[in-house]
Design a protein around this motif. Structure first.
Motif, short mmCIF file in Angstrom:
data_model
loop_
_atom_site.label_atom_id
_atom_site.label_comp_id
_atom_site.label_asym_id
_atom_site.label_seq_id
_atom_site.Cartn_x
_atom_site.Cartn_y
_atom_site.Cartn_z
N LYS A 19 -26.42 -29.14 -8.28
CA LYS A 19 -26.79 -27.92 -8.75
C LYS A 19 -27.55 -27.02 -7.98
O LYS A 19 -28.76 -27.45 -7.47
CB LYS A 19 -27.32 -28.06 -10.06
CG LYS A 19 -26.35 -28.82 -11.07
CD LYS A 19 -25.39 -27.87 -11.56
CE LYS A 19 -24.20 -28.44 -12.41
NZ LYS A 19 -23.77 -27.75 -13.34
N PHE A 20 -27.52 -25.73 -8.21
CA PHE A 20 -28.49 -24.77 -7.56
C PHE A 20 -28.95 -23.97 -8.81
O PHE A 20 -28.10 -23.40 -9.63
CB PHE A 20 -27.65 -23.78 -6.84
CG PHE A 20 -27.39 -24.57 -5.39
CD1 PHE A 20 -28.00 -24.44 -4.09
CD2 PHE A 20 -25.90 -25.19 -5.64
CE1 PHE A 20 -27.52 -25.32 -3.15
CE2 PHE A 20 -25.57 -25.95 -4.35
CZ PHE A 20 -26.44 -25.89 -3.14
N SER A 72 -31.82 -34.45 -14.95
CA SER A 72 -30.82 -35.42 -15.74
C SER A 72 -29.84 -34.28 -16.43
O SER A 72 -28.58 -34.79 -16.42
CB SER A 72 -31.37 -36.15 -16.46
OG SER A 72 -30.73 -36.89 -17.54
N THR A 73 -30.59 -33.20 -16.99
CA THR A 73 -29.52 -32.51 -18.02
C THR A 73 -28.49 -31.47 -16.86
O THR A 73 -27.50 -31.57 -17.30
CB THR A 73 -30.25 -31.46 -18.77
OG1 THR A 73 -31.18 -32.19 -19.64
CG2 THR A 73 -29.58 -30.63 -19.47
N LEU A 74 -28.96 -31.14 -16.05
CA LEU A 74 -28.29 -30.23 -15.04
C LEU A 74 -27.05 -31.20 -14.30
O LEU A 74 -26.02 -30.79 -14.10
CB LEU A 74 -28.95 -29.47 -14.11
CG LEU A 74 -30.13 -28.41 -14.76
CD1 LEU A 74 -31.06 -27.69 -13.52
CD2 LEU A 74 -29.10 -27.42 -15.29
N SER A 75 -27.63 -32.31 -13.85
CA SER A 75 -26.71 -33.17 -12.97
C SER A 75 -25.61 -33.82 -13.96
O SER A 75 -24.66 -34.29 -13.25
CB SER A 75 -27.44 -34.07 -12.44
OG SER A 75 -28.22 -35.08 -13.01
N SER A 76 -25.83 -33.83 -15.36
CA SER A 76 -24.96 -34.42 -16.04
C SER A 76 -23.74 -33.40 -16.43
O SER A 76 -22.34 -33.94 -16.84
CB SER A 76 -25.46 -34.97 -17.43
OG SER A 76 -25.84 -33.89 -18.28
N ARG A 77 -23.92 -32.07 -16.37
CA ARG A 77 -22.90 -31.16 -16.51
C ARG A 77 -22.15 -30.83 -15.16
O ARG A 77 -22.74 -30.87 -14.21
CB ARG A 77 -23.37 -29.94 -17.06
CG ARG A 77 -24.16 -30.36 -18.46
CD ARG A 77 -24.56 -28.99 -19.08
NE ARG A 77 -23.94 -27.87 -18.88
CZ ARG A 77 -23.25 -27.32 -19.94
NH1 ARG A 77 -23.31 -27.75 -20.79
NH2 ARG A 77 -22.52 -26.36 -19.75
N LEU A 78 -20.64 -30.56 -15.32
CA LEU A 78 -19.87 -30.00 -13.93
C LEU A 78 -19.96 -28.76 -13.65
O LEU A 78 -19.93 -28.51 -12.36
CB LEU A 78 -18.40 -30.67 -14.22
CG LEU A 78 -18.48 -32.14 -14.45
CD1 LEU A 78 -16.92 -32.38 -14.62
CD2 LEU A 78 -19.04 -33.12 -13.13
#
Length: 112
Positions: A1-2, A20-26
């Motif tokens: 993510k950027f 954790s939140t950002l990396s769990s979403r595509l």
């Protein structure tokens, strides 16, 4: 993510929580202003409007969207955004700003 944040943003959550939140979403995420804040100009075809949707300065992009954004900017897409949409040229107040009124106000980093 950027993740793009404004220069005056302060994180309210620990980095581990945000990561954790950002990396769990595509996908990518934008926080969009109400339509009265969007930039608009009459369409060059003479029918309707060309619209630039205004977003808050917190944006997260997945890799594909970040690469597309970079490629469009690198090749000159909308480098004339501010004059094209006549940004900040017509005075306005919050009380007289409405959708499709050509009172376009904002900074380049608020439009994607």
């Amino acid at each position: 993510k950027f993740a793009f944040v404004s220069d005056s943003s302060l994180p309210a959550k620990p980095f581990s929580y945000v990561y954790s939140t950002l990396s769990s979403r595509l996908g990518s995420d934008f926080c969009i202003f109400p339509s009265g804040e969007w930039a608009d100009v009459p369409s060059s075809s003479g029918y309707g409007l060309e619209i630039a949707i205004k977003s808050h300065q917190w944006v997260t992009l997945n890799r594909a969207h970040a690469e597309k954004s970079w490629e469009l900017w690198r090749t000159g897409t909308l480098h004339n955004f501010m004059p094209y949409f006549r940004m900040n040229a017509i005075p306005m107040l919050p009380s007289n700003n409405s959708y499709a009124d050509q009172r376009n106000y904002g900074c380049l980093d608020e439009f994607w």
